[in-house]
Design an enzyme around this catalytic site. Sequence first.
Site, short mmCIF file in Angstrom:
data_model
loop_
_atom_site.label_atom_id
_atom_site.label_comp_id
_atom_site.label_asym_id
_atom_site.label_seq_id
_atom_site.Cartn_x
_atom_site.Cartn_y
_atom_site.Cartn_z
N LYS A 36 -9.33 1.88 14.81
CA LYS A 36 -8.01 2.00 15.21
C LYS A 36 -7.89 2.08 16.64
CE LYS A 36 -6.06 2.48 11.13
NZ LYS A 36 -4.93 1.74 10.64
N GLY A 68 -18.20 15.65 9.69
CA GLY A 68 -17.35 14.76 10.42
C GLY A 68 -15.95 15.64 10.54
N SER A 96 -3.77 6.41 13.85
CA SER A 96 -3.95 7.52 13.23
C SER A 96 -4.59 8.57 14.16
CB SER A 96 -5.32 7.27 12.16
OG SER A 96 -5.81 8.52 11.92
N ASN A 135 -9.11 11.84 -0.14
CA ASN A 135 -8.30 12.96 0.60
C ASN A 135 -7.72 13.95 -0.24
OD1 ASN A 135 -7.22 9.93 1.99
ND2 ASN A 135 -8.23 11.63 3.37
N ASP A 150 0.12 -9.21 1.96
CA ASP A 150 -0.97 -8.31 1.23
C ASP A 150 -2.07 -9.00 0.38
OD1 ASP A 150 -2.17 -6.00 -0.06
OD2 ASP A 150 -0.29 -4.87 0.73
N SER A 204 -5.91 -6.12 -2.04
CA SER A 204 -7.24 -5.74 -2.20
C SER A 204 -7.41 -4.09 -2.75
CB SER A 204 -8.05 -6.23 -1.01
OG SER A 204 -7.72 -5.46 -0.01
N ARG A 221 -4.44 21.20 8.78
CA ARG A 221 -4.12 19.70 9.04
C ARG A 221 -2.39 19.67 9.14
NH1 ARG A 221 -8.72 19.67 9.66
NH2 ARG A 221 -10.10 17.98 8.79
N GLY A 281 0.83 -1.27 0.04
CA GLY A 281 -0.11 -0.04 0.11
C GLY A 281 0.68 1.12 -0.01
N THR A 329 -6.84 10.50 13.94
CA THR A 329 -8.26 10.39 13.96
C THR A 329 -8.91 9.82 15.12
OG1 THR A 329 -10.18 9.91 12.25
CG2 THR A 329 -8.75 8.12 12.90
N TYR A 353 -14.36 3.53 11.15
CA TYR A 353 -12.85 3.40 10.69
C TYR A 353 -11.90 3.76 11.96
CZ TYR A 353 -8.14 5.18 9.15
OH TYR A 353 -7.07 5.57 9.15
C1 UD1 Z 1 -9.20 12.14 6.50
C2 UD1 Z 1 -10.05 11.04 7.26
C3 UD1 Z 1 -9.49 10.55 8.46
C4 UD1 Z 1 -8.26 9.53 7.98
C5 UD1 Z 1 -7.39 10.58 7.12
C6 UD1 Z 1 -6.13 9.92 6.27
C7 UD1 Z 1 -12.38 12.22 7.00
C8 UD1 Z 1 -13.50 12.86 7.90
N1 UD1 Z 1 -11.21 11.95 7.86
O1 UD1 Z 1 -8.64 13.11 7.30
O2 UD1 Z 1 -10.22 9.73 9.26
O3 UD1 Z 1 -7.36 9.27 9.00
O4 UD1 Z 1 -8.18 11.20 6.25
O5 UD1 Z 1 -5.19 10.55 5.98
O6 UD1 Z 1 -12.35 11.53 6.00
N2 UD1 Z 1 -10.53 18.70 1.71
C9 UD1 Z 1 -11.16 19.36 0.80
N3 UD1 Z 1 -11.63 18.79 -0.23
C10 UD1 Z 1 -11.36 17.39 -0.82
C11 UD1 Z 1 -10.72 16.74 0.34
C12 UD1 Z 1 -10.36 17.42 1.51
O7 UD1 Z 1 -11.36 20.60 0.99
O8 UD1 Z 1 -11.88 17.25 -1.88
C13 UD1 Z 1 -10.03 19.16 3.10
C14 UD1 Z 1 -10.66 18.71 4.01
O9 UD1 Z 1 -12.20 19.46 4.39
C15 UD1 Z 1 -9.79 18.93 5.39
C16 UD1 Z 1 -8.53 18.80 4.40
O10 UD1 Z 1 -8.91 19.09 3.00
O11 UD1 Z 1 -9.78 20.36 5.83
C17 UD1 Z 1 -7.74 17.45 4.60
O12 UD1 Z 1 -8.93 16.20 4.31
P1 UD1 Z 1 -8.27 14.94 4.20
O13 UD1 Z 1 -7.06 14.64 3.22
O14 UD1 Z 1 -9.53 13.87 3.72
O15 UD1 Z 1 -7.68 14.31 5.48
P2 UD1 Z 1 -8.45 14.59 7.21
O16 UD1 Z 1 -9.64 15.09 6.80
O17 UD1 Z 1 -7.57 14.85 7.89
#
Ligand code: UD1
Length: 344
Positions: A157, A300, A129, A203, A33, A36, A235, A12, A131, A153
């Site tokens: 963890k 969330g 995580s 993400n 692995d 999947s 973040r 991964g 999280t 999820y």
């Molecule tokens: C997310 C997961 C978290 C997981 C982590 C893994 C959620 C609610 N949380 O965290 O459980 O451990 O990924 O890396 O899904 N954003 C945008 N537009 C997008 C995607 C993201 O604006 O298309 C923003 C989000 O609102 C956030 C930031 O970018 O403020 C980071 O988002 P993301 O990469 O999904 O990470 P997490 O939310 O921190």
Amino acid sequence: MTEKFVVTGGAGYIGSHVCVELASAGHDVLVIDDFSNSHPEAVRRIQEITGVDISLLEVDLANPANLPKVIESVGAFDATGAVHLAGLKAVGESVEQPARYYDVNINAALTLLRALENAGAKKLVFSSSATVYGDLNESPVNETGATGAANPYGRSKLFIEEILKDIATADKDWRIANLRYFNPVGAHSSGRIGEDPNGVPNNLFPFIAQVAVGKRDKLRIFGDDYPTRDGTGVRDYIHVVDLARGHVAALDYLAETKQGGAIDINLGTGGGVSVKEAVAAFKRASNRDIPFEIAPRREGDIAEIYADTSLAKDLLNWRATKTLDDMCADHWHWQRNNPNGFKS
Ligand code: UD1
């Protein structure tokens, strides 16, 4: 000293980078692995980057019927320890299919534990995580912060962390580190391994990268009315190679420590970056336009979270060294050279 480490989920995104760092540090690696949510090509490329042979067991760890095979292989490999990353990780899917998430994530961990116990290899790094901190703490958050994940999820963890603590309490020979990752991004500087998400990325960085390369029209920024410096979510993004080196440092620590037990350790940079700052940095690195629109908040999501990294510094003598620009440059290098991931 050369050691022998099992890396579950080793094909991964994070696992492949962990394998590269372990093999480069002179250790032997057995990847477990089931592909999947990963690709056998990743294992080939780990070998290409390091020039080291990687052993492979293709098996679904979560299926109890595979326990004898896993015990046999881990024993035959003569493992001294493991890094456990295998598991399901899509937050939204975990809300829809909680039983599947608990089944897969917890059974995979238990199967590995039994195999390690049988091999007398009681040294384990678990891929946890940030999280697990939910929305309960002011940043920078340290390892004593309140825990309470917001979805199955994240709770899987947290439950595994708790299981590992019980096991380390019952048997003082175990040495376990629960590494609480902040947001891993970037790729190996060779551009040969990186994140290859299935379907529409959840993400931020993989989404931005696909916009930059022209696979998607525009980014949707989930909310610009958070109480942060520019209103977008903040973040702690960490280069995946720094993160991978944190695993090597954790295994070194577990090899040396006299103290049995399970310890929680944050792996982050200690700094926060907003969505708009991430977009601007990626634009600089790629020299491509990254169109975006402001969309409603994602359910969330929290406003801001970044790590207190002092424990990792003190205990592991590790800290993240790569900058946001490094993360963007390496992520872009990977994306541009592999627009369709390992399938290209
Ligand atoms: C997310 C997961 C978290 C997981 C982590 C893994 C959620 C609610 N949380 O965290 O459980 O451990 O990924 O890396 O899904 N954003 C945008 N537009 C997008 C995607 C993201 O604006 O298309 C923003 C989000 O609102 C956030 C930031 O970018 O403020 C980071 O988002 P993301 O990469 O999904 O990470 P997490 O939310 O921190």
